[in-house]
Design a protein around this motif. Structure first.
Motif, PDB file in Angstrom:
ATOM      1  N   GLY A   1      34.447  42.161  41.581  1.00 12.56           N
ATOM      2  CA  GLY A   1      34.477  42.722  43.015  1.00 12.56           C
ATOM      3  C   GLY A   1      35.185  44.151  43.361  1.00 12.56           C
ATOM      4  O   GLY A   1      35.546  44.834  43.897  1.00 12.56           O
ATOM      5  N   GLY A   2      35.686  44.761  41.903  1.00 13.55           N
ATOM      6  CA  GLY A   2      36.267  46.194  41.879  1.00 13.55           C
ATOM      7  C   GLY A   2      35.513  47.302  41.783  1.00 13.55           C
ATOM      8  O   GLY A   2      34.126  47.067  41.994  1.00 13.55           O
ATOM      9  N   LYS A   3      35.810  48.359  41.811  1.00 18.96           N
ATOM     10  CA  LYS A   3      35.387  49.653  41.873  1.00 18.96           C
ATOM     11  C   LYS A   3      35.382  50.372  40.630  1.00 18.96           C
ATOM     12  O   LYS A   3      35.064  51.528  40.444  1.00 18.96           O
ATOM     13  N   GLN A   4      36.028  49.889  39.844  1.00 19.11           N
ATOM     14  CA  GLN A   4      36.213  50.593  38.307  1.00 19.11           C
ATOM     15  C   GLN A   4      37.062  51.919  38.690  1.00 19.11           C
ATOM     16  O   GLN A   4      36.719  52.977  37.889  1.00 19.11           O
TER      17      GLN A   4
ATOM     18  N   ARG B   1      55.228  56.221  39.015  1.00 27.13           N
ATOM     19  CA  ARG B   1      54.948  55.499  40.491  1.00 27.13           C
ATOM     20  C   ARG B   1      53.743  55.673  40.893  1.00 27.13           C
ATOM     21  O   ARG B   1      52.846  56.532  40.352  1.00 27.13           O
ATOM     22  N   SER B   2      52.924  54.935  41.692  1.00 28.03           N
ATOM     23  CA  SER B   2      51.563  54.754  42.078  1.00 28.03           C
ATOM     24  C   SER B   2      51.671  54.567  43.924  1.00 28.03           C
ATOM     25  O   SER B   2      52.522  53.809  44.435  1.00 28.03           O
ATOM     26  N   ASP B   3      50.703  55.354  44.304  1.00 22.73           N
ATOM     27  CA  ASP B   3      50.599  55.085  46.027  1.00 22.73           C
ATOM     28  C   ASP B   3      49.530  54.028  46.053  1.00 22.73           C
ATOM     29  O   ASP B   3      49.198  53.631  47.037  1.00 22.73           O
ATOM     30  N   ASP B   4      49.067  53.439  44.881  1.00 22.14           N
ATOM     31  CA  ASP B   4      48.251  52.529  44.984  1.00 22.14           C
ATOM     32  C   ASP B   4      48.474  51.005  44.599  1.00 22.14           C
ATOM     33  O   ASP B   4      47.754  50.086  44.878  1.00 22.14           O
TER      34      ASP B   4
ATOM     35  N   PRO C   1      45.428  45.890  42.937  1.00 21.88           N
ATOM     36  CA  PRO C   1      44.634  45.599  44.088  1.00 21.88           C
ATOM     37  C   PRO C   1      43.195  45.688  43.371  1.00 21.88           C
ATOM     38  O   PRO C   1      42.706  46.113  42.268  1.00 21.88           O
ATOM     39  N   VAL C   2      42.317  44.823  44.117  1.00 21.34           N
ATOM     40  CA  VAL C   2      40.708  44.497  43.467  1.00 21.34           C
ATOM     41  C   VAL C   2      39.891  45.829  43.438  1.00 21.34           C
ATOM     42  O   VAL C   2      39.301  45.887  42.127  1.00 21.34           O
ATOM     43  N   GLU C   3      40.273  46.937  43.901  1.00 17.04           N
ATOM     44  CA  GLU C   3      39.486  48.126  43.864  1.00 17.04           C
ATOM     45  C   GLU C   3      39.663  48.845  42.328  1.00 17.04           C
ATOM     46  O   GLU C   3      38.998  49.473  41.938  1.00 17.04           O
TER      47      GLU C   3
ATOM     48  N   TRP D   1      49.370  43.311  37.433  1.00 17.12           N
ATOM     49  CA  TRP D   1      48.703  42.143  36.892  1.00 17.12           C
ATOM     50  C   TRP D   1      47.463  41.492  37.514  1.00 17.12           C
ATOM     51  O   TRP D   1      47.393  41.850  38.760  1.00 17.12           O
ATOM     52  N   VAL D   2      46.833  40.977  36.791  1.00 13.45           N
ATOM     53  CA  VAL D   2      45.499  40.027  37.537  1.00 13.45           C
ATOM     54  C   VAL D   2      45.411  38.713  36.872  1.00 13.45           C
ATOM     55  O   VAL D   2      45.525  38.528  35.506  1.00 13.45           O
TER      56      VAL D   2
END
Length: 173
Positions: free
Chosen positions: A39-42, A19-22, A30-32, A167-168
């Motif tokens: 636009g992400g943060k890698q 599972r993930s909190d993100d 999500p984009v980050e 997915w993206v």
């Protein structure tokens, strides 16, 4: 087990709960957690796991895009030798040097998590985060080798495995 698991057909294994909190399994990533070019943060997402079988001595995590237009997919992250007492990694654990464990070069040869950036016009891509319960404390793999070598070693040492998929959608061409 979902067909997203790239290891299921060659190495069947009992399930772990991942599972993930993100992000939510089956939903958009999500984009980050994407490549900075889009636009992400890698940043690698937070992951937790449970249902660990007796005999587990370490864990490995991989992130794989089976929809990359390569014929063999694309490996975004591969980390191994996570101690058995660790049952979660925080967001950002895939940064260079963040885990202190064995991080193999991904498919662009960087020993870190690299966020999704599917090529324009290539449709929807799945990003499969797989957690492997391993029967040895250390997989003896040269840190310059590839995630494919990790997968080969996991074939012989996996006790259980679970995954989450986000997915993206690729930009239109």
């Amino acid at each position: 087990m979902s067909t997203d698991d790239p290891y299921a057909s060659v190495t069947p294994a009992p399930s772990l709960e991942v599972r993930s909190d993100d992000f939510t399994h089956g939903e958009e990533l999500p984009v980050e957690f994407r490549d900075p070019e889009i636009g992400g943060k890698q940043t690698s997402p937070q992951l937790s796991w449970s249902g660990v079988p007796a005999g587990t001595k370490s864990f490995a995590i991989t992130c794989y895009d089976p929809d990359a237009p390569t014929g063999v997919g694309f490996m975004h992250w591969a980390v191994a030798n996570i101690p058995a007492g660790v049952t979660s990694l925080p967001a950002g654990a895939g940064a260079p040097g963040a885990t202190g464990m064995l991080t193999l070069p991904n498919d662009i040869r960087l020993p870190q998590y690299v966020g999704p950036n599917p090529p324009p016009g290539s449709g929807r891509h799945r990003y499969v985060f797989v957690v492997h319960a391993v029967d040895v404390e250390v997989l003896e793999i040269d840190p310059g080798l590839t995630p494919t070598v990790l997968g080969f070693n996991l074939h012989f040492h996996t006790l259980a495995r679970g995954h989450m998929t986000g997915w993206v959608d690729a930009a239109e061409a």
